[in-house]
Design a protein around this motif. Structure first.
Motif, PDB file in Angstrom:
ATOM      1  N   LEU A   1     -14.067  -4.754  -0.024  1.00  0.00           N
ATOM      2  CA  LEU A   1     -13.611  -5.714   0.976  1.00  0.00           C
ATOM      3  C   LEU A   1     -12.737  -5.049   2.031  1.00  0.00           C
ATOM      4  O   LEU A   1     -12.844  -5.350   3.224  1.00  0.00           O
ATOM      5  N   HIS A   2     -11.884  -4.115   1.628  1.00  0.00           N
ATOM      6  CA  HIS A   2     -11.034  -3.394   2.583  1.00  0.00           C
ATOM      7  C   HIS A   2     -11.869  -2.601   3.562  1.00  0.00           C
ATOM      8  O   HIS A   2     -11.583  -2.548   4.766  1.00  0.00           O
ATOM      9  N   GLU A   3     -12.947  -1.982   3.054  1.00  0.00           N
ATOM     10  CA  GLU A   3     -13.818  -1.184   3.928  1.00  0.00           C
ATOM     11  C   GLU A   3     -14.507  -2.071   4.950  1.00  0.00           C
ATOM     12  O   GLU A   3     -14.688  -1.685   6.110  1.00  0.00           O
ATOM     13  N   ILE A   4     -14.903  -3.293   4.524  1.00  0.00           N
ATOM     14  CA  ILE A   4     -15.553  -4.222   5.454  1.00  0.00           C
ATOM     15  C   ILE A   4     -14.572  -4.673   6.541  1.00  0.00           C
ATOM     16  O   ILE A   4     -14.913  -4.741   7.725  1.00  0.00           O
ATOM     17  N   VAL A   5     -13.340  -4.979   6.123  1.00  0.00           N
ATOM     18  CA  VAL A   5     -12.334  -5.484   7.078  1.00  0.00           C
ATOM     19  C   VAL A   5     -11.869  -4.380   8.018  1.00  0.00           C
ATOM     20  O   VAL A   5     -11.834  -4.552   9.239  1.00  0.00           O
ATOM     21  N   GLY A   6     -11.406  -3.280   7.458  1.00  0.00           N
ATOM     22  CA  GLY A   6     -11.164  -2.090   8.269  1.00  0.00           C
ATOM     23  C   GLY A   6      -9.751  -1.768   8.694  1.00  0.00           C
ATOM     24  O   GLY A   6      -9.542  -0.742   9.320  1.00  0.00           O
ATOM     25  N   CYS A   7      -8.711  -2.569   8.426  1.00  0.00           N
ATOM     26  CA  CYS A   7      -7.338  -2.212   8.845  1.00  0.00           C
ATOM     27  C   CYS A   7      -6.673  -1.340   7.793  1.00  0.00           C
ATOM     28  O   CYS A   7      -7.260  -1.034   6.741  1.00  0.00           O
ATOM     29  N   GLU A   8      -5.447  -0.945   8.046  1.00  0.00           N
ATOM     30  CA  GLU A   8      -4.695  -0.105   7.100  1.00  0.00           C
ATOM     31  C   GLU A   8      -4.521  -0.850   5.775  1.00  0.00           C
ATOM     32  O   GLU A   8      -4.347  -2.063   5.751  1.00  0.00           O
ATOM     33  N   LYS A   9      -4.587  -0.127   4.640  1.00  0.00           N
ATOM     34  CA  LYS A   9      -4.681  -0.721   3.301  1.00  0.00           C
ATOM     35  C   LYS A   9      -3.497  -1.648   2.980  1.00  0.00           C
ATOM     36  O   LYS A   9      -3.688  -2.769   2.503  1.00  0.00           O
ATOM     37  N   SER A  10      -2.264  -1.217   3.266  1.00  0.00           N
ATOM     38  CA  SER A  10      -1.102  -2.055   2.913  1.00  0.00           C
ATOM     39  C   SER A  10      -1.080  -3.342   3.726  1.00  0.00           C
ATOM     40  O   SER A  10      -0.684  -4.406   3.233  1.00  0.00           O
ATOM     41  N   ILE A  11      -1.514  -3.264   4.984  1.00  0.00           N
ATOM     42  CA  ILE A  11      -1.579  -4.456   5.834  1.00  0.00           C
ATOM     43  C   ILE A  11      -2.643  -5.409   5.301  1.00  0.00           C
ATOM     44  O   ILE A  11      -2.430  -6.620   5.200  1.00  0.00           O
ATOM     45  N   PHE A  12      -3.794  -4.840   4.963  1.00  0.00           N
ATOM     46  CA  PHE A  12      -4.887  -5.627   4.370  1.00  0.00           C
ATOM     47  C   PHE A  12      -4.405  -6.370   3.130  1.00  0.00           C
ATOM     48  O   PHE A  12      -4.658  -7.562   2.962  1.00  0.00           O
ATOM     49  N   GLN A  13      -3.683  -5.679   2.254  1.00  0.00           N
ATOM     50  CA  GLN A  13      -3.236  -6.278   0.996  1.00  0.00           C
ATOM     51  C   GLN A  13      -2.219  -7.406   1.229  1.00  0.00           C
ATOM     52  O   GLN A  13      -2.230  -8.417   0.525  1.00  0.00           O
ATOM     53  N   SER A  14      -1.314  -7.243   2.236  1.00  0.00           N
ATOM     54  CA  SER A  14      -0.314  -8.296   2.489  1.00  0.00           C
ATOM     55  C   SER A  14      -0.974  -9.580   2.976  1.00  0.00           C
ATOM     56  O   SER A  14      -0.547 -10.680   2.627  1.00  0.00           O
ATOM     57  N   HIS A  15      -2.070  -9.458   3.758  1.00  0.00           N
ATOM     58  CA  HIS A  15      -2.780 -10.645   4.245  1.00  0.00           C
ATOM     59  C   HIS A  15      -3.667 -11.237   3.153  1.00  0.00           C
ATOM     60  O   HIS A  15      -3.816 -12.455   3.062  1.00  0.00           O
ATOM     61  N   LEU A  16      -4.246 -10.367   2.333  1.00  0.00           N
ATOM     62  CA  LEU A  16      -5.076 -10.823   1.223  1.00  0.00           C
ATOM     63  C   LEU A  16      -4.242 -11.565   0.180  1.00  0.00           C
ATOM     64  O   LEU A  16      -4.684 -12.579  -0.382  1.00  0.00           O
ATOM     65  N   SER A  17      -3.028 -11.087  -0.070  1.00  0.00           N
ATOM     66  CA  SER A  17      -2.185 -11.676  -1.120  1.00  0.00           C
ATOM     67  C   SER A  17      -1.888 -13.146  -0.851  1.00  0.00           C
ATOM     68  O   SER A  17      -1.729 -13.935  -1.778  1.00  0.00           O
ATOM     69  N   ALA A  18      -1.806 -13.536   0.430  1.00  0.00           N
ATOM     70  CA  ALA A  18      -1.571 -14.948   0.759  1.00  0.00           C
ATOM     71  C   ALA A  18      -2.751 -15.808   0.332  1.00  0.00           C
ATOM     72  O   ALA A  18      -2.582 -16.930  -0.155  1.00  0.00           O
ATOM     73  N   LEU A  19      -3.983 -15.297   0.491  1.00  0.00           N
ATOM     74  CA  LEU A  19      -5.178 -16.034   0.082  1.00  0.00           C
ATOM     75  C   LEU A  19      -5.269 -16.132  -1.433  1.00  0.00           C
ATOM     76  O   LEU A  19      -5.717 -17.155  -1.979  1.00  0.00           O
ATOM     77  N   ILE A  20      -4.839 -15.053  -2.101  1.00  0.00           N
ATOM     78  CA  ILE A  20      -4.840 -15.044  -3.568  1.00  0.00           C
ATOM     79  C   ILE A  20      -3.752 -15.982  -4.095  1.00  0.00           C
ATOM     80  O   ILE A  20      -3.969 -16.746  -5.033  1.00  0.00           O
ATOM     81  N   LYS A  21      -2.583 -15.935  -3.458  1.00  0.00           N
ATOM     82  CA  LYS A  21      -1.453 -16.751  -3.912  1.00  0.00           C
ATOM     83  C   LYS A  21      -1.798 -18.230  -3.907  1.00  0.00           C
ATOM     84  O   LYS A  21      -1.437 -18.981  -4.827  1.00  0.00           O
ATOM     85  N   TYR A  22      -2.480 -18.672  -2.870  1.00  0.00           N
ATOM     86  CA  TYR A  22      -2.824 -20.094  -2.770  1.00  0.00           C
ATOM     87  C   TYR A  22      -4.231 -20.388  -3.306  1.00  0.00           C
ATOM     88  O   TYR A  22      -4.833 -21.403  -2.973  1.00  0.00           O
TER      89      TYR A  22
END
Length: 760
Positions: free
Chosen positions: A623-644
């Motif tokens: 999923l990170h490869e598809i999205v393409g931004c820096e890994k830590s930034i990707f994870q901070s935005h992904l975590s909100a979707l996982i959290k909710y």
């Protein structure tokens, strides 16, 4: 008095004839007046003598200084001489009655004598008009008309020998009046007015002259006034408080001015007022200063106003009062702000909030200003001296307090907090109940006092940019009105970038309409808002860590956007700031029969969710490869979707839910994205660097302007002139010197001892 007129050639007979009439005219006969017959007989006798008596040769040397050998001369010298002797004797023979004071005697006789002198002047009218006028035109300064002669003889024979006793009795009567005893005010005013009439300049009778009045009365009067009120004020203050004393002063000054208007000449009034002010106010100013702070603490506006009105009579005494007000405001403000800081620290410790709330801080600054602004308006009548004290105090505590400067040498936080305060009432998401006492007027009050206005501008512009690109502003009119106020308080240049931001927003709207007209009906994204922002005006920088891979759903729209924009603007480069955009996405993840969800997401979250249109599960790396931004930034935005629980994470596998459970149809995932400490630090550093770079450029431009104009200048003068131009921030000497060294390195300037020379 005989009714038979004397021979006109006989001086003695003429004088013997008119003397009884003069007695009646001057009131020697128990104030019995002269009859009209007697008056006309006297006039006729003098007239006949002066007209009909002619003499050959010159007048006697003792009487006349006329050196011409005239065959005929005007008569009058002999009778003038007899009148002069008569007046001397008449005045000397005036006697005081046993039961009256000298002042009463003087006023009584003066009043009658001056009335008689006017009539007697008319009796000798012919002599005045011809002989006296001829003698004076020939240079005789010791010859006068009869009325003036009478006053001079009164001055010499009555006033001068009795000067001291007369003035003392006048002053005694004035003091009795001050002690609220009943006195005959006519005695005072008439006696003093006589001194004005007696102040005769024998060299020029028409020239105003108050020499007798000033030397004999004015000086002793002023001295006695000073002594009286020095004693009374000291004794009163010893037994009463300052407030009572101020009331006493008001009463006394009003009484004295009212009384003095009945007898004092204009020449004396200014000096008299100065004496009152000095004895009652200036000499006791320090007692008032000591009470001033107590009255301020008790908010005794009426008494403060009373003190101001008294001290304003002596303008120099207001400076210490204004200084005391300034220092008091500073102390009170610091005390209040320290309380806010303590409460804020406790709330942070208790977990109630993370930082100081701009609303609480700014509103407290406003309340301090309003409190003392009311004092300046009501107690000090908007006196510019006290307005300046208030402004100085506000400028100090706004920029120097425990919240503004939490650590020594740290930059002032007030501009940033003020910008966030403005953001609070300008955002559309703010609740009305939270911003009820927040407005642009309060903003401008504090803005006026901040030193680092460039820091405010940078922070305000960044928050404005976020409101604009996220559509999170109440109204465009409100935003523009605030910018207009900032422009009025500062300059057009100060708000030029903000104004350009609104132009960009309008241009972006036009661009959107053009792109939509070019797009076909088969594109996935039909509603979009492209924002083309000028890099020079907007506080955003391109960050390659946020580069995203454009999915198929967006590619047609973005391609068409680039085509339309490139056709309009040749040679301009577009850079996408994906970290600042956001989107609303329709998600069919609800139960059957229910409407689809609307998710509010960041651009990174948008790319993550669009990827699940292709398949339901990905590994994190896929999923990170598809999205393409820096890994830590990707994870901070992904975590909100996982959290909710929109995405389920199991064994490193990310799966989109088939049915999302939420009571709301519109779900915001943006607010759940956490800003990391590093991101906060980076943003703060970016703001600081932007401000520092802007200041450096300003200093360079200022120095070059000055040097171009002056060619050569001393080090001290250059520093001073640069400091004068720094109106939007407090420049430090060390920073100016660094910029000077840079310009020397770039060969704009040359150092010659303690001077600089412009060589560019």
């Amino acid at each position: 008095m005989s009714s038979t007129l004397p021979a006109f050639t006989d001086l003695n007979a003429t004088w013997t004839f008119i003397q009884p009439g003069l007695e009646f005219i001057l009131g020697a006969q128990n104030d019995q007046g002269v009859t009209s017959t007697m008056y006309m007989n006297c006039y006729t006798a003098v007239y006949n003598y002066c007209v009909n008596k002619s003499r050959r040769g010159s007048t006697p040397q003792s009487i006349s200084n006329n050196t011409e050998n005239n065959s005929y001369s005007l008569a009058g010298a002999e009778i003038y001489s007899k009148l002069e002797l008569y007046l001397i004797q008449f005045i000397k023979n005036l006697k005081k009655q046993p039961n009256e004071s000298f002042l009463e005697f003087y006023v009584r006789k003066w009043t009658r004598f001056t009335i008689g002198a006017v009539y007697m002047n008319n009796v000798f009218d012919y002599m005045n008009r011809y002989w006296v006028q001829k003698e004076r035109s020939d240079g005789r300064k010791d010859v006068f008309d009869v009325n003036t002669l009478s006053l001079i003889k009164w001055r010499n024979e009555m006033f001068q020998p009795n000067n001291e006793i007369l003035i003392n009795q006048i002053l005694e009567l004035i003091e009795k009046q001050r002690n609220h005893l009943i006195v005959d005010t006519n005695l005072i005013s008439t006696a003093i007015k006589s001194l004005v009439f007696l102040s005769i300049d024998i060299q020029d009778l028409k020239k105003p002259n108050l020499i007798i009045y000033v030397n004999s009365f004015e000086k002793p009067f002023l001295d006695s006034t000073m002594a009286y009120y020095l004693k009374e004020s000291s004794e009163y203050l010893a037994n009463h408080n300052v407030v009572d004393y101020m009331k006493k002063c008001e009463t006394r000054i009003a009484e004295e001015i009212s009384r003095s208007n009945t007898f004092l000449e204009d020449h004396s009034k200014k000096a008299f007022i100065n004496i009152l002010n000095k004895s009652m106010i200036e000499n006791h100013a320090y007692e008032m200063y000591d009470q001033f702070l107590i009255l301020l603490q008790q908010n005794q506006i009426d008494h403060i106003q009373r003190m101001y009105k008294l001290l304003s009579r002596v303008p120099k005494t207001l400076d210490p009062l204004a200084n005391a007000l300034e220092e008091y405001i500073k102390r009170e403000a610091n005390s209040v702000i320290e309380e806010i800081q303590k409460q804020s620290e406790q709330d942070i410790k208790d977990g109630k909030k993370k930082t100081i709330e701009p609303k609480i801080y700014i509103n407290k600054l406003i309340s301090i200003y309003n409190q003392f602004n009311d004092v300046v308006i009501k107690a000090f009548n908007k006196d510019t001296k006290f307005i300046r004290s208030l402004d100085n105090a506000c400028r100090y505590f706004v920029n120097n307090n425990c919240i503004a400067i939490p650590k020594p040498r740290s930059s002032c936080k007030t501009p940033e907090l003020l910008a966030r305060y403005a953001d609070g009432f300008l955002k559309s998401t703010s609740k009305d109940s939270d911003i009820i006492d927040m407005n642009s007027d309060n903003l401008m009050i504090i803005f006026k006092f901040i030193n680092d206005k460039d820091t405010f501008e940078e922070n305000y512009r960044r928050l404005l940019a976020k409101r604009l690109i996220h559509g999170n502003f109440k109204s465009e009119e409100l935003e523009e009105s605030v910018i207009h106020k900032l422009q009025e308080e500062n300059s057009i240049e100060y708000t030029s970038k903000m104004t350009k931001m609104f132009s960009d927003m309008k241009a972006s709207e036009d661009l959107k309409l053009k792109v939509k007209s070019k797009l076909g009906d088969d594109v996935t994204v039909k509603e979009f808002t492209p924002m083309i922002l000028a890099q020079a005006s907007w506080p955003f920088t391109y960050n390659k860590l946020y580069n995203l891979n454009i999915p198929n759903e967006l590619s047609d729209t973005i391609t068409k956007l680039k085509e339309v924009y490139s056709a309009q603007h040749h040679g301009r480069q577009l850079k996408f700031l994906f970290n600042h955009g956001r989107a609303e996405i329709k998600a069919n993840l609800s139960k059957k029969g229910k409407p689809a969800f609307i998710f509010q997401v960041t651009n990174i979250q948008l790319m993550i969710l669009l990827a699940f249109n292709s398949k339901d599960s990905y590994t994190i790396d896929e999923l990170h490869e598809i999205v393409g931004c820096e890994k830590s930034i990707f994870q901070s935005h992904l975590s909100a979707l996982i959290k909710y629980k929109l995405i389920i994470e199991e064994n490193n596998l990310l799966t989109i839910v088939e049915e999302y459970k939420s009571k709301k149809l519109k779900v915001n995932f943006i607010s759940a994205v956490k800003t990391t400490t590093n991101q906060q630090i980076e943003e703060e550093d970016e703001v600081k660097n932007e401000i520092n770079e802007s200041r450096k450029q300003f200093l360079q431009a200022a120095i070059v302007r000055i040097m171009k104009s002056r060619k050569t200048i001393t080090n001290t003068n250059l520093l001073n002139e640069v400091l004068l131009q720094c109106v939007n921030f407090e420049a430090k000497i060390i920073d100016i010197k660094k910029v000077i060294d840079d310009l020397i390195e770039k060969e704009y300037l040359k150092r010659d001892g303690s001077n600089y020379e412009y060589i560019a």
